[in-house]
Write a protein that holds these residues in place. Structure first.
Motif, PDB file in Angstrom:
ATOM      1  N   ASN A 127      11.713 -30.631 -31.461  1.00 55.34           N
ATOM      2  CA  ASN A 127      11.388 -30.624 -32.865  1.00 55.34           C
ATOM      3  C   ASN A 127      10.069 -30.355 -33.069  1.00 55.34           C
ATOM      4  O   ASN A 127       9.252 -31.516 -33.403  1.00 55.34           O
ATOM      5  CB  ASN A 127      11.810 -31.811 -33.436  1.00 55.34           C
ATOM      6  N   ASP A 128       9.479 -29.189 -32.727  1.00 53.47           N
ATOM      7  CA  ASP A 128       7.968 -28.994 -32.815  1.00 53.47           C
ATOM      8  C   ASP A 128       7.024 -29.804 -32.174  1.00 53.47           C
ATOM      9  O   ASP A 128       6.159 -30.379 -32.701  1.00 53.47           O
ATOM     10  CB  ASP A 128       7.708 -28.849 -34.340  1.00 53.47           C
ATOM     11  N   PRO A 129       7.201 -29.981 -31.130  1.00 51.84           N
ATOM     12  CA  PRO A 129       6.348 -31.072 -30.017  1.00 51.84           C
ATOM     13  C   PRO A 129       4.921 -30.522 -29.670  1.00 51.84           C
ATOM     14  O   PRO A 129       5.093 -29.162 -29.736  1.00 51.84           O
ATOM     15  CB  PRO A 129       7.212 -31.000 -28.850  1.00 51.84           C
ATOM     16  N   ASP A 130       4.177 -31.034 -29.734  1.00 49.97           N
ATOM     17  CA  ASP A 130       2.643 -30.733 -29.318  1.00 49.97           C
ATOM     18  C   ASP A 130       2.664 -29.918 -28.016  1.00 49.97           C
ATOM     19  O   ASP A 130       3.437 -30.423 -27.087  1.00 49.97           O
ATOM     20  CB  ASP A 130       1.731 -31.770 -29.189  1.00 49.97           C
ATOM     21  N   PRO A 131       2.405 -28.805 -27.887  1.00 50.67           N
ATOM     22  CA  PRO A 131       2.259 -28.007 -26.735  1.00 50.67           C
ATOM     23  C   PRO A 131       1.623 -28.641 -25.416  1.00 50.67           C
ATOM     24  O   PRO A 131       2.322 -28.621 -24.168  1.00 50.67           O
ATOM     25  CB  PRO A 131       1.353 -26.758 -27.079  1.00 50.67           C
ATOM     26  N   LEU A 132       0.780 -29.576 -25.624  1.00 49.71           N
ATOM     27  CA  LEU A 132       0.153 -30.294 -24.479  1.00 49.71           C
ATOM     28  C   LEU A 132       1.233 -31.306 -24.004  1.00 49.71           C
ATOM     29  O   LEU A 132       1.390 -31.589 -22.809  1.00 49.71           O
ATOM     30  CB  LEU A 132      -1.064 -31.042 -24.922  1.00 49.71           C
ATOM     31  N   LEU A 133       1.717 -31.842 -25.014  1.00 45.97           N
ATOM     32  CA  LEU A 133       2.711 -32.989 -24.823  1.00 45.97           C
ATOM     33  C   LEU A 133       3.856 -32.402 -23.955  1.00 45.97           C
ATOM     34  O   LEU A 133       4.580 -32.893 -23.079  1.00 45.97           O
ATOM     35  CB  LEU A 133       3.230 -33.669 -25.934  1.00 45.97           C
ATOM     36  N   LEU A 134       4.358 -31.178 -24.568  1.00 46.68           N
ATOM     37  CA  LEU A 134       5.349 -30.517 -23.972  1.00 46.68           C
ATOM     38  C   LEU A 134       5.115 -29.802 -22.325  1.00 46.68           C
ATOM     39  O   LEU A 134       6.112 -29.989 -21.736  1.00 46.68           O
ATOM     40  CB  LEU A 134       5.816 -29.259 -24.698  1.00 46.68           C
ATOM     41  N   THR A 135       4.062 -29.715 -22.146  1.00 40.05           N
ATOM     42  CA  THR A 135       3.429 -29.159 -20.856  1.00 40.05           C
ATOM     43  C   THR A 135       3.510 -30.350 -19.904  1.00 40.05           C
ATOM     44  O   THR A 135       4.118 -30.291 -18.738  1.00 40.05           O
ATOM     45  CB  THR A 135       2.124 -28.652 -20.959  1.00 40.05           C
ATOM     46  N   VAL A 136       3.077 -31.553 -20.258  1.00 41.98           N
ATOM     47  CA  VAL A 136       3.365 -32.554 -19.408  1.00 41.98           C
ATOM     48  C   VAL A 136       4.638 -33.023 -19.131  1.00 41.98           C
ATOM     49  O   VAL A 136       4.958 -33.293 -17.843  1.00 41.98           O
ATOM     50  CB  VAL A 136       2.258 -33.921 -19.795  1.00 41.98           C
ATOM     51  N   PHE A 137       5.435 -33.048 -20.019  1.00 40.45           N
ATOM     52  CA  PHE A 137       6.864 -33.295 -20.052  1.00 40.45           C
ATOM     53  C   PHE A 137       7.683 -32.457 -19.083  1.00 40.45           C
ATOM     54  O   PHE A 137       8.659 -32.527 -18.207  1.00 40.45           O
ATOM     55  CB  PHE A 137       7.383 -33.656 -21.372  1.00 40.45           C
ATOM     56  N   SER A 138       7.243 -31.038 -19.377  1.00 43.53           N
ATOM     57  CA  SER A 138       7.815 -30.168 -18.378  1.00 43.53           C
ATOM     58  C   SER A 138       7.453 -30.274 -17.046  1.00 43.53           C
ATOM     59  O   SER A 138       8.123 -29.930 -16.303  1.00 43.53           O
ATOM     60  CB  SER A 138       7.589 -28.475 -18.912  1.00 43.53           C
ATOM     61  N   LEU A 139       6.132 -30.600 -16.743  1.00 41.37           N
ATOM     62  CA  LEU A 139       5.665 -30.583 -15.467  1.00 41.37           C
ATOM     63  C   LEU A 139       6.374 -31.825 -14.529  1.00 41.37           C
ATOM     64  O   LEU A 139       6.688 -31.717 -13.350  1.00 41.37           O
ATOM     65  CB  LEU A 139       4.260 -30.846 -15.475  1.00 41.37           C
ATOM     66  N   LEU A 140       6.913 -32.679 -15.310  1.00 39.27           N
ATOM     67  CA  LEU A 140       7.507 -33.804 -14.725  1.00 39.27           C
ATOM     68  C   LEU A 140       8.783 -33.392 -14.358  1.00 39.27           C
ATOM     69  O   LEU A 140       9.590 -34.096 -13.532  1.00 39.27           O
ATOM     70  CB  LEU A 140       7.594 -35.305 -15.598  1.00 39.27           C
TER      71      LEU A 140
END
Length: 210
Positions: free
Chosen positions: A38-51
């Motif tokens: 739902n339109d997450p912040d790109p930096l937040l999405l990046t950290v989440f994806s790295l995990l």
């Protein structure tokens, strides 16, 4: 208990206590936002994806030498959900002694150690990080880190997994006979592990397939 095992146990216990007692108690719906995209912040999405990418690197490294008394695969698999909380126990429960043949089929090991797979992960992770750094809102992330338990623990988890990468690459060097200092590539999340694997592919292949 050896010093290595004691250190990892203390890190694991300290991380649990930190998440429980020190991390903020707030929950602003960031996890739900990420899951629903739902339109997450790109930096937040990046950290989440790295995990989500980090467990793949540990699957490659740990399952390549899964021949000790304690099997590595349950811990590596658990890290997809619990991150370092699931992975750290392997490092204080396992022993360095090899006491059985590898648990992982040779076909799976070849897939996990295929150069094209490593290059694909390296390129996709690089693009992901560039996207997060260029498009993300650092002020927004800092505020989320201060108020959200999920974001706070997720961020700390990223640093713990990065530290584990450095140690695991050093451990892999001892197993495969790589003599350089390339384990320091582990300081670069996910990408560094792939660089290490590509850089030392020939020496690792000889040891793994030999």
């Amino acid at each position: 208990m050896k010093t290595r095992q004691m250190v990892f146990f203390l890190v694991w216990a300290g991380f649990i206590l930190y998440a429980w007692m020190v991390a903020p108690n707030g929950n602003d719906g960031y996890l739900n936002q990420l899951i629903r995209m739902n339109d997450p912040d790109p930096l937040l999405l990046t950290v989440f994806s790295l995990l989500g990418l980090f467990p793949i690197t540990f699957m490659i490294l740990l399952l390549t030498h899964d021949n000790s008394r304690i099997p590595a695969w349950p811990f590596a698999a658990g890290s997809f959900i619990l991150g370092a909380f699931a992975l750290l126990p392997f490092f204080f429960l396992s022993t360095a002694e090899k006491n059985r043949s590898d648990r992982i089929p040779s076909t799976l090991k070849r897939v996990l150690n295929a150069v094209y797979f490593h290059v694909l992960l390296m390129v996709s992770t690089t693009m992901l990080i560039i996207f997060g750094l260029l498009q993300g809102d650092f002020t927004f992330y800092a505020q989320a880190f201060k108020t959200s338990q999920f974001v706070h623990v997720m961020t700390i988890d990223l640093f713990v997994l990065t530290g584990l990468s450095i140690y695991t690459l050093h451990w892999d060097q001892q197993k495969t006979g790589v003599q350089n200092k390339s384990f320091l590539w582990g300081a670069l999340p996910v990408i560094g592990v792939m660089v290490y694997l590509v850089q030392n592919k020939d020496q690792r292949r000889q040891k793994i397939e030999g």
